[in-house]
Design an enzyme around this catalytic site. Structure first.
Site, PDB file in Angstrom:
ATOM      1  N   ASP A   1       0.826  -1.209   0.000  1.00 46.21           N
ATOM      2  CA  ASP A   1       0.000   0.000   0.000  1.00 46.21           C
ATOM      3  C   ASP A   1       0.866   1.269   0.000  1.00 46.21           C
ATOM      4  O   ASP A   1       1.633   1.504   0.941  1.00 46.21           O
ATOM      5  CB  ASP A   1      -0.880  -0.072   1.263  1.00 46.21           C
ATOM      6  CG  ASP A   1      -1.957   0.987   1.294  1.00 46.21           C
ATOM      7  OD1 ASP A   1      -1.974   1.856   0.412  1.00 46.21           O
ATOM      8  OD2 ASP A   1      -2.779   0.943   2.224  1.00 46.21           O
TER       9      ASP A   1
ATOM     10  N   ASP B   1     -10.512   3.973  -1.337  1.00 45.16           N
ATOM     11  CA  ASP B   1     -11.103   2.976  -0.436  1.00 45.16           C
ATOM     12  C   ASP B   1     -12.620   2.905  -0.589  1.00 45.16           C
ATOM     13  O   ASP B   1     -13.305   3.928  -0.611  1.00 45.16           O
ATOM     14  CB  ASP B   1     -10.790   3.317   1.016  1.00 45.16           C
ATOM     15  CG  ASP B   1      -9.322   3.091   1.335  1.00 45.16           C
ATOM     16  OD1 ASP B   1      -8.537   2.898   0.395  1.00 45.16           O
ATOM     17  OD2 ASP B   1      -8.978   3.121   2.521  1.00 45.16           O
TER      18      ASP B   1
END
Ligand code: GLA
Length: 505
Positions: A268, A328
């Site tokens: 990430d 997200d």
């Protein structure tokens, strides 16, 4: 212009003067300034490290500019002070301040991420030291690792548990994957997301924190259930949740993960922002791609950089098996639809071994209706998306269980041809068509509107000139018939019609 709360009235500030809703002019009290350097400890991470927040602020009238540095992030901030209350924003798009606070005597009483803490005037040396810049490697193609020939399926801890994840919960999820039947329909990865990390030892080896006493034993347990273990890291010095990332330790961490028996890595970007611009995305991801390949263990490589820099064009070249195409997801209809629609332009780049990832599933997390979750599942399947459940699979309702384990819909996602559908819009209806390896076609018609709507599927739109031979309704598990090349059905608001249509040659 930045929003600020004065009493209970939200408003926008511009310039030095602040008008509250009553029309009253408020100016900071004389002699009160938040300008200067401040330090406070926001929280203690699960690995024992203090997350200190260092503020370096300038004040002109009521306007504030400066930086907020935490253990894992550096934010350029702007904002304003009204009386003793101030709010700092790191982007004009923010609806919530990055940091808010009140000047109380010689202290700042601060709020960040719902944590409340106190900062005092900083002393020299209280700043975080700068990170050493490591140049990214020269670009080359990382060979394909041979994994993820079908979109990966499993479970991930983040959507529901965030930082409240530990060894016991992961073991229980592994158990539930088996007892619920999820493993047997293809969900095999049990993925630990952020906040598992401990600290590095003198040799730079990263250990898990107290929530995960023995990662190798956990991997052995997960494997003993016929499942695979996934883990999470960042190319930056810190992860999104501010735990240690793999920056400067890529090979070492890949070998550590391999030694534990890890089968999947989500990598990430987040903390890498402190070091690199987006120009470096590709070589930075390539570095871990190489490291995983040299780790001695087959490890699925999941890139998470929110779709920046057209990742679909180069994700596979850096060794990626899947890559996030969006920000997200959250457990709302709007977020779910926005994520899946945003990735439509990436459709041509999906295929066996390399998948576009519109983020993990929210099915079962409680904020959408079962109808909407059925649509969520159908769209992910039509888009050949990785299917990582994000709910508590220990306690699913029968409806959620049925949605996650609908074998006919899963077969669309897991079709070996690996084609990703993209939508065609007509009014409030969206039609997604996915060609399948057996020359049949999966079609999903989604009712985006708020009222039940009649939809007509035309066989010749699915395959020009072809006649439908057989069609299955994949949610009703029944055969349906096309008449004169048409099939008509009523679709509830936010619902889906999902068919698999076979044609006469
Ligand atoms: C980012 C990712 C999420 C999750 C969190 C963890 O926001 O996009 O999926 O991994 O970080 O901190």
């Amino acid at each position: 212009m930045f929003p600020i709360l004065v009493g209970r009235c939200a408003m926008r500030l511009s310039g030095a003067a602040i008008f509250v809703a009553s029309g009253l002019l408020v100016i900071p009290a004389l002699g009160q300034t938040v300008a200067g350097k401040w330090i406070g400890t926001q929280r203690v991470l699960d690995n024992g490290e203090n997350d200190r927040v260092f503020l370096d602020l300038r004040q002109t009238g009521s306007e504030l500019t400066g930086t907020v540095t935490t253990i894992g992030h550096i934010y350029q901030v702007t904002g304003a002070i009204s009386g003793t209350h101030f709010e700092l924003f790191s982007s004009p798009k923010d609806t919530k301040p990055r940091v808010a606070g009140d000047l109380k005597g010689n202290e700042l009483h601060l709020t960040r991420d719902d944590d409340h803490f106190v900062a005092v005037r900083a002393k020299p040396g209280d700043e975080y030291p700068p990170f050493e810049h490591i140049d990214p490697p020269t670009l080359h193609d990382v060979p394909y690792n041979g994994l993820a020939k079908l979109p990966p399926m499993g479970w991930n801890s983040w959507n529901l548990f965030q930082s409240r994840i530990d060894d016991k919960t992961v073991r229980e999820m592994a158990d539930a994957m088996v007892t619920s039947g999820m493993r047997d329909v293809g969900y095999v990865y049990v993925n630990i997301d952020d906040t598992w990390q401990g600290v590095r030892d003198a040799q730079g080896n990263l250990a898990p924190n107290k929530k995960f006493p023995d990662m190798k034993a956990l991997a052995d347990y997960v494997h003993s259930k016929g499942l695979k273990l996934g883990i999470y890291s960042s190319p930056g010095p810190r992860t999104c949740a501010e735990y240690p990332g793999s920056y400067g330790h890529e090979d070492q961490d890949a070998k550590t993960f391999a030694a534990w028996g890890v089968d999947y890595l989500k990598y990430d970007w987040c903390g890498a922002r402190m070091i690199y611009s987006h120009d470096a995305l590709q070589p930075v991801y390539q570095k871990m791609g190489d490291a995983l390949l040299n780790s001695g263990q087959p490890i699925v490589y999941s890139l998470c950089e929110y779709g920046s820099g057209n990742v679909e064009l180069w994700g596979a070249k850096v060794g990626g098996n899947l890559w996030r195409t969006t920000g997200d997801i959250s457990d709302t209809w709007t977020s779910m639809i926005s994520n899946i629609e945003k990735q439509a332009p990436t459709a041509p780049y999906a295929g066996p071994g390399h998948w576009n990832d519109p983020d993990m599933l929210e099915i079962g997390n409680g904020h959408m209706t079962d109808e909407e979750y059925r649509t969520h599942m159908s769209l992910w399947a039509l888009a050949a998306a990785p299917l990582l459940a994000g709910n508590d699979i220990r306690s699913m309702t029968p409806a959620i269980r049925e949605i996650l384990m609908n074998r006919e819909v899963l077969a669309v996602d897991q079709d070996p041809l690996g084609k990703q559908a993209a939508p065609v819009k007509s009014g409030t209806l969206e039609t997604w068509v996915k060609p399948l390896a057996d020359c049949s076609v999966a079609v999903g018609v989604v009712n985006m509107g708020d009222a039940e709507t009649i939809a007509t599927v035309r066989a010749s739109d699915l395959r020009p000139g072809a006649e439908a031979k057989l069609a299955r309704d994949l949610w009703r598990h029944s055969s349906v018939a096309f008449h004169d090349g048409l099939y008509t059905a009523s679709i509830p608001a936010h619902g889906v019609l999902m068919l698999r249509v076979l044609f006469k040659d």
